[in-house]
Write an enzyme that holds these catalytic residues in place. Structure first.
Site, mmCIF file in Angstrom:
data_model
loop_
_atom_site.group_PDB
_atom_site.id
_atom_site.type_symbol
_atom_site.label_atom_id
_atom_site.label_comp_id
_atom_site.label_asym_id
_atom_site.label_seq_id
_atom_site.Cartn_x
_atom_site.Cartn_y
_atom_site.Cartn_z
ATOM 1 N N ASN A 97 25.792 45.162 16.740
ATOM 2 C CA ASN A 97 26.015 43.819 17.265
ATOM 3 C C ASN A 97 26.133 43.913 18.498
ATOM 4 O O ASN A 97 26.272 45.045 19.191
ATOM 5 C CB ASN A 97 27.026 43.270 16.443
ATOM 6 C CG ASN A 97 26.932 41.564 16.437
ATOM 7 O OD1 ASN A 97 26.407 41.002 17.410
ATOM 8 N ND2 ASN A 97 27.464 40.968 15.214
ATOM 9 N N HIS A 147 38.254 63.184 27.320
ATOM 10 C CA HIS A 147 38.415 64.017 28.398
ATOM 11 C C HIS A 147 39.747 64.920 28.024
ATOM 12 O O HIS A 147 40.551 64.546 27.266
ATOM 13 C CB HIS A 147 39.053 63.172 29.699
ATOM 14 C CG HIS A 147 37.877 62.041 30.071
ATOM 15 N ND1 HIS A 147 36.794 62.640 30.922
ATOM 16 C CD2 HIS A 147 37.755 60.707 29.929
ATOM 17 C CE1 HIS A 147 36.085 61.406 31.087
ATOM 18 N NE2 HIS A 147 36.623 60.405 30.666
ATOM 19 N N ALA A 171 34.216 44.376 13.601
ATOM 20 C CA ALA A 171 34.511 44.246 14.844
ATOM 21 C C ALA A 171 35.639 44.771 15.501
ATOM 22 O O ALA A 171 36.787 45.165 14.983
ATOM 23 C CB ALA A 171 34.771 42.816 15.177
ATOM 24 N N ALA A 206 37.811 45.275 10.746
ATOM 25 C CA ALA A 206 37.962 45.026 11.957
ATOM 26 C C ALA A 206 39.282 45.548 12.682
ATOM 27 O O ALA A 206 40.273 45.439 12.159
ATOM 28 C CB ALA A 206 38.163 43.467 12.206
#
Length: 180
Positions: A78, A108, A136, A154
């Site tokens: 999405n 990192h 999401a 989500a």
């Protein structure tokens, strides 16, 4: 009509990548890369896209020079998807990703003495099995293996092994208090 335009534009994006990478970029010609999708690959990257991959509007895919990205057939991302692949990311057939999902196989390096090093990464692998649904705002971190037929709720931040057929949620307690 718009769908045909997106497919035609995607065809030319994919064709350009195939030419640039000389065999290290494999993709079926039917893909849907939406408007504003940045598909960034360094020389030496390996990419394999299955049939009918869809990366919706404003997504970003980055594959580093030693990275290997494999997406199965009918994978759907999405809006605002972000994939960073410095080592290996494999996503199985039929997976669906909600808006703002991040899949990142690196971070990192950092230390107390030197702080964050911007050009050196710790890399791992990510494997997501077939027919998974990633909700999401989920974040999938390096060294993660998600089995097939899983649901990641989500907002979850996932790292580690998730067995086949699992539903993953994170317990968050909303606290509402009166202002004193």
């Amino acid at each position: 009509m718009r769908e045909y335009f997106v497919m035609a534009l995607s065809f030319f994006k994919i064709l350009g990548k195939k030419i640039w990478h000389k065999g290290a970029f494999k993709a079926a010609y039917i893909q849907r890369l939406g408007p504003g999708v940045a598909f960034l690959t360094q020389r030496g990257a390996h990419v394999s896209l299955g049939y009918n991959t869809c990366i919706s509007r404003h997504g970003t895919v980055f594959v580093g020079k030693s990275g290997s990205l494999t997406l199965g057939n009918r994978v759907y991302f999405n809006v605002n998807a972000y994939i960073s692949c410095q080592n290996r990311v494999t996503i199985g057939t039929g997976c669906i990703f909600g808006p703002n999902v991040t899949v990142i196989d690196n971070n990192h390096t950092f230390s107390r003495e030197k702080g964050v090093c911007t050009n050196v990464h710790n890399c791992g692998e990510i494997y997501i099995g077939e027919n998974c649904w990633i909700g999401a705002n989920a974040v999938i971190l390096r060294n993660t293996k998600i089995g097939k037929n899983c649901v990641i709720g989500a907002g979850c931040v996932v790292r580690g092994a998730i067995p086949d057929g699992s539903i993953v949620t994170q317990d968050r307690t909303l606290r509402v208090r009166e202002i004193q």
